[in-house]
Design a protein around this motif. Structure first.
Motif, PDB file in Angstrom:
ATOM      1  N   GLN A  69     -10.379 -58.217  38.629  1.00 44.94           N
ATOM      2  CA  GLN A  69     -10.777 -57.632  40.116  1.00 44.94           C
ATOM      3  C   GLN A  69     -11.380 -56.638  39.733  1.00 44.94           C
ATOM      4  O   GLN A  69     -10.850 -55.603  39.340  1.00 44.94           O
ATOM      5  CB  GLN A  69      -9.189 -57.286  40.731  1.00 44.94           C
ATOM      6  CG  GLN A  69      -8.154 -58.618  40.981  1.00 44.94           C
ATOM      7  CD  GLN A  69      -8.998 -59.569  42.128  1.00 44.94           C
ATOM      8  OE1 GLN A  69      -9.648 -58.815  43.133  1.00 44.94           O
ATOM      9  NE2 GLN A  69      -9.045 -60.869  42.174  1.00 44.94           N
ATOM     10  N   PHE A  70     -12.761 -56.556  39.997  1.00 51.00           N
ATOM     11  CA  PHE A  70     -13.610 -55.597  39.549  1.00 51.00           C
ATOM     12  C   PHE A  70     -13.250 -54.261  40.184  1.00 51.00           C
ATOM     13  O   PHE A  70     -12.782 -54.021  41.564  1.00 51.00           O
ATOM     14  CB  PHE A  70     -15.026 -55.779  39.992  1.00 51.00           C
ATOM     15  CG  PHE A  70     -15.388 -56.455  41.321  1.00 51.00           C
ATOM     16  CD1 PHE A  70     -15.561 -55.392  42.096  1.00 51.00           C
ATOM     17  CD2 PHE A  70     -15.104 -57.682  41.390  1.00 51.00           C
ATOM     18  CE1 PHE A  70     -16.012 -55.965  43.693  1.00 51.00           C
ATOM     19  CE2 PHE A  70     -15.574 -58.241  42.833  1.00 51.00           C
ATOM     20  CZ  PHE A  70     -15.993 -57.333  43.802  1.00 51.00           C
ATOM     21  N   GLN A 205      -9.650 -54.814  29.438  1.00 54.59           N
ATOM     22  CA  GLN A 205      -8.875 -55.501  28.303  1.00 54.59           C
ATOM     23  C   GLN A 205      -8.867 -56.909  28.398  1.00 54.59           C
ATOM     24  O   GLN A 205      -8.696 -57.384  29.309  1.00 54.59           O
ATOM     25  CB  GLN A 205      -7.648 -54.918  27.905  1.00 54.59           C
ATOM     26  CG  GLN A 205      -6.747 -54.881  29.038  1.00 54.59           C
ATOM     27  CD  GLN A 205      -5.338 -54.490  28.931  1.00 54.59           C
ATOM     28  OE1 GLN A 205      -4.735 -53.560  29.793  1.00 54.59           O
ATOM     29  NE2 GLN A 205      -4.814 -54.568  27.724  1.00 54.59           N
ATOM     30  N   TRP A 206      -8.816 -57.461  27.382  1.00 50.98           N
ATOM     31  CA  TRP A 206      -8.688 -58.896  27.426  1.00 50.98           C
ATOM     32  C   TRP A 206      -7.090 -59.514  26.962  1.00 50.98           C
ATOM     33  O   TRP A 206      -6.406 -58.635  26.327  1.00 50.98           O
ATOM     34  CB  TRP A 206      -9.302 -59.735  26.109  1.00 50.98           C
ATOM     35  CG  TRP A 206     -10.618 -59.679  26.330  1.00 50.98           C
ATOM     36  CD1 TRP A 206     -11.573 -58.840  25.907  1.00 50.98           C
ATOM     37  CD2 TRP A 206     -11.564 -60.491  27.302  1.00 50.98           C
ATOM     38  NE1 TRP A 206     -12.959 -59.128  26.202  1.00 50.98           N
ATOM     39  CE2 TRP A 206     -13.014 -59.852  27.175  1.00 50.98           C
ATOM     40  CE3 TRP A 206     -11.281 -61.524  28.039  1.00 50.98           C
ATOM     41  CZ2 TRP A 206     -13.980 -60.554  27.767  1.00 50.98           C
ATOM     42  CZ3 TRP A 206     -12.223 -62.224  28.731  1.00 50.98           C
ATOM     43  CH2 TRP A 206     -13.603 -61.658  28.690  1.00 50.98           C
ATOM     44  N   SER A 219      -9.251 -55.284  34.328  1.00 51.04           N
ATOM     45  CA  SER A 219      -9.918 -53.997  34.607  1.00 51.04           C
ATOM     46  C   SER A 219      -8.597 -52.980  34.289  1.00 51.04           C
ATOM     47  O   SER A 219      -7.602 -52.983  34.591  1.00 51.04           O
ATOM     48  CB  SER A 219     -10.412 -53.803  35.926  1.00 51.04           C
ATOM     49  OG  SER A 219     -11.535 -54.498  35.979  1.00 51.04           O
ATOM     50  N   CYS A 220      -8.906 -51.643  33.707  1.00 53.10           N
ATOM     51  CA  CYS A 220      -8.051 -50.802  33.220  1.00 53.10           C
ATOM     52  C   CYS A 220      -8.622 -49.405  33.489  1.00 53.10           C
ATOM     53  O   CYS A 220      -8.173 -48.351  32.763  1.00 53.10           O
ATOM     54  CB  CYS A 220      -7.494 -51.193  31.727  1.00 53.10           C
ATOM     55  SG  CYS A 220      -8.805 -51.149  30.606  1.00 53.10           S
ATOM     56  N   CYS A 258     -10.550 -44.703  30.480  1.00 51.82           N
ATOM     57  CA  CYS A 258     -10.240 -46.129  30.429  1.00 51.82           C
ATOM     58  C   CYS A 258      -8.802 -46.008  30.065  1.00 51.82           C
ATOM     59  O   CYS A 258      -8.293 -45.325  28.950  1.00 51.82           O
ATOM     60  CB  CYS A 258     -10.995 -46.837  29.488  1.00 51.82           C
ATOM     61  SG  CYS A 258     -12.621 -46.963  29.789  1.00 51.82           S
ATOM     62  N   GLY A 259      -7.974 -46.774  30.689  1.00 49.94           N
ATOM     63  CA  GLY A 259      -6.228 -46.958  30.346  1.00 49.94           C
ATOM     64  C   GLY A 259      -5.673 -46.408  31.231  1.00 49.94           C
ATOM     65  O   GLY A 259      -4.310 -46.692  31.284  1.00 49.94           O
ATOM     66  N   ILE A 260      -6.315 -45.550  32.410  1.00 53.76           N
ATOM     67  CA  ILE A 260      -5.340 -45.185  33.409  1.00 53.76           C
ATOM     68  C   ILE A 260      -4.729 -46.109  34.305  1.00 53.76           C
ATOM     69  O   ILE A 260      -3.900 -46.020  35.003  1.00 53.76           O
ATOM     70  CB  ILE A 260      -5.946 -44.207  33.981  1.00 53.76           C
ATOM     71  CG1 ILE A 260      -7.285 -44.510  34.729  1.00 53.76           C
ATOM     72  CG2 ILE A 260      -6.405 -42.826  33.091  1.00 53.76           C
ATOM     73  CD1 ILE A 260      -8.049 -43.495  35.768  1.00 53.76           C
ATOM     74  N   TYR A 261      -5.501 -47.238  34.434  1.00 55.89           N
ATOM     75  CA  TYR A 261      -4.991 -48.167  35.362  1.00 55.89           C
ATOM     76  C   TYR A 261      -3.992 -49.152  34.691  1.00 55.89           C
ATOM     77  O   TYR A 261      -4.061 -49.639  33.539  1.00 55.89           O
ATOM     78  CB  TYR A 261      -6.051 -49.393  35.801  1.00 55.89           C
ATOM     79  CG  TYR A 261      -7.138 -48.584  36.883  1.00 55.89           C
ATOM     80  CD1 TYR A 261      -6.989 -47.178  37.284  1.00 55.89           C
ATOM     81  CD2 TYR A 261      -7.927 -49.307  37.498  1.00 55.89           C
ATOM     82  CE1 TYR A 261      -7.785 -46.743  38.086  1.00 55.89           C
ATOM     83  CE2 TYR A 261      -8.734 -48.940  38.397  1.00 55.89           C
ATOM     84  CZ  TYR A 261      -8.732 -47.672  38.819  1.00 55.89           C
ATOM     85  OH  TYR A 261      -9.580 -46.815  39.748  1.00 55.89           O
ATOM     86  N   PRO A 262      -2.833 -49.269  35.338  1.00 58.36           N
ATOM     87  CA  PRO A 262      -1.545 -50.241  34.693  1.00 58.36           C
ATOM     88  C   PRO A 262      -2.214 -51.596  34.655  1.00 58.36           C
ATOM     89  O   PRO A 262      -2.716 -51.967  35.742  1.00 58.36           O
ATOM     90  CB  PRO A 262      -0.395 -49.790  35.353  1.00 58.36           C
ATOM     91  CG  PRO A 262      -1.096 -49.385  36.852  1.00 58.36           C
ATOM     92  CD  PRO A 262      -2.393 -48.817  36.527  1.00 58.36           C
ATOM     93  N   THR A 263      -1.955 -52.371  33.515  1.00 56.98           N
ATOM     94  CA  THR A 263      -2.125 -53.920  33.750  1.00 56.98           C
ATOM     95  C   THR A 263      -1.007 -54.426  33.200  1.00 56.98           C
ATOM     96  O   THR A 263      -0.418 -54.159  32.500  1.00 56.98           O
ATOM     97  CB  THR A 263      -3.443 -54.301  32.821  1.00 56.98           C
ATOM     98  OG1 THR A 263      -3.254 -53.722  31.368  1.00 56.98           O
ATOM     99  CG2 THR A 263      -4.625 -53.369  32.985  1.00 56.98           C
TER     100      THR A 263
END
Length: 281
Positions: A69-70, A205-206, A219-220, A258-263
């Motif tokens: 989800q871009f 991240q993959w 997306s992160c 980068c990394g602030i979005y939880p995945t």
């Protein structure tokens, strides 16, 4: 007789070279028109014709790559006032140059969104086109390519996949813009051109799904790289001429960490990397 033999041999070599050089040409729509007047209806018809030629994905392998989800940073900007635009989602197969790490990876399926806009501001009666590409991803690779990627150590899989995605984006962008330039011939000598923006996520991240074997791109962060190229018409060599792209110009959009979005990765996650905005080597 010797002269005839060598002439025949030279002809065979020339035909072979042209066939090799045009391996992706078969995917390019062969659309032409002498119609200089242009209407919204003609634009829609031409737009749909180009899209129908590009939706030609093949069955490659059972394992897939799930698009992200871009982020908001990679959403296209609002078109300028006075432009007429249409958007399409394309699924197609594309031929790539062999990757040095996995030379068998030469055919991939890709998916992307494209928006085409036009106006008559510069030259009434002749449209000026602009293009925006986003949400681009390789959706599947061949079985042989998948086997090569799966045997790479460490982060080898995602590194090669990023390289292939960048190469595929250059090819798809050029081949999609090609029929528009080939039809209306914006002249390079007059500094006329059609502009194309290509948006690429920088924070993702993959995730490897242990059950299905699919890879997800998550997306992160909200950071995007905009690659801009222009395309114009060079009449040489006659009689056909060539489409001439400019070198890319890169601009970073968004500045989130980068990394602030939880995945959520239902499998094995790779780290959320902050990728540079520029050419992917």
């Amino acid at each position: 007789m010797k002269h005839l033999f060598f002439r025949g041999l030279g002809l065979i070599i020339l035909i072979s070279f042209l066939t090799y050089s045009c391996q992706n040409e078969a995917d390019k729509p062969d659309l032409s028109t002498t119609e200089q007047g242009f209407s919204s209806k003609q634009f829609q018809e031409y737009f749909q014709e180009v899209n129908s030629r590009f939706n030609n994905g093949k069955v490659l392998s059972s394992r897939g790559i799930i698009p992200p989800q871009f982020s908001s940073a990679c959403m296209p900007a609002v078109p300028a006032t006075g432009q007429t635009c249409s958007t399409a989602h394309i699924n197609r197969s594309v031929n790539l140059p062999p990757n040095p790490t996995c030379p068998v990876c030469t055919t991939v399926n890709v998916a992307f969104n494209v928006r085409v806009c036009y106006d008559f501001i510069q030259n009434p009666g002749v449209p000026t086109f602009s293009f925006t590409f986003w949400n681009f991803i390789i959706t599947s690779v061949s079985s042989a390519c998948d086997a090569c990627l799966s045997n790479l150590p460490g982060h080898g899989y995602d590194v090669v996949l990023d390289q292939m995605t960048y190469q595929a984006s250059l090819i798809c962008e050029a081949e999609y813009v090609f029929p528009y330039v080939n039809t209306w011939h914006p002249p390079c000598v007059n500094n006329s051109y059609y502009s194309s923006d290509f948006l690429r996520e920088l924070c993702y991240q993959w995730c490897y799904d242990l059950t299905s074997g699919n890879f997800s791109q998550l997306s992160c962060g909200s950071k995007c790289c905009q690659r801009t190229r222009t395309f114009c018409w060079e009449p040489a060599p006659p009689p056909n001429g060539t489409v001439k792209p400019s070198p890319p110009i890169f601009q970073q959009i968004g500045s989130s960490t980068c990394g602030i979005y939880p995945t959520i990765c239902n499998g094995l996650p790779l780290p959320c990397d902050d990728r540079p905005c520029g050419i992917v080597p």
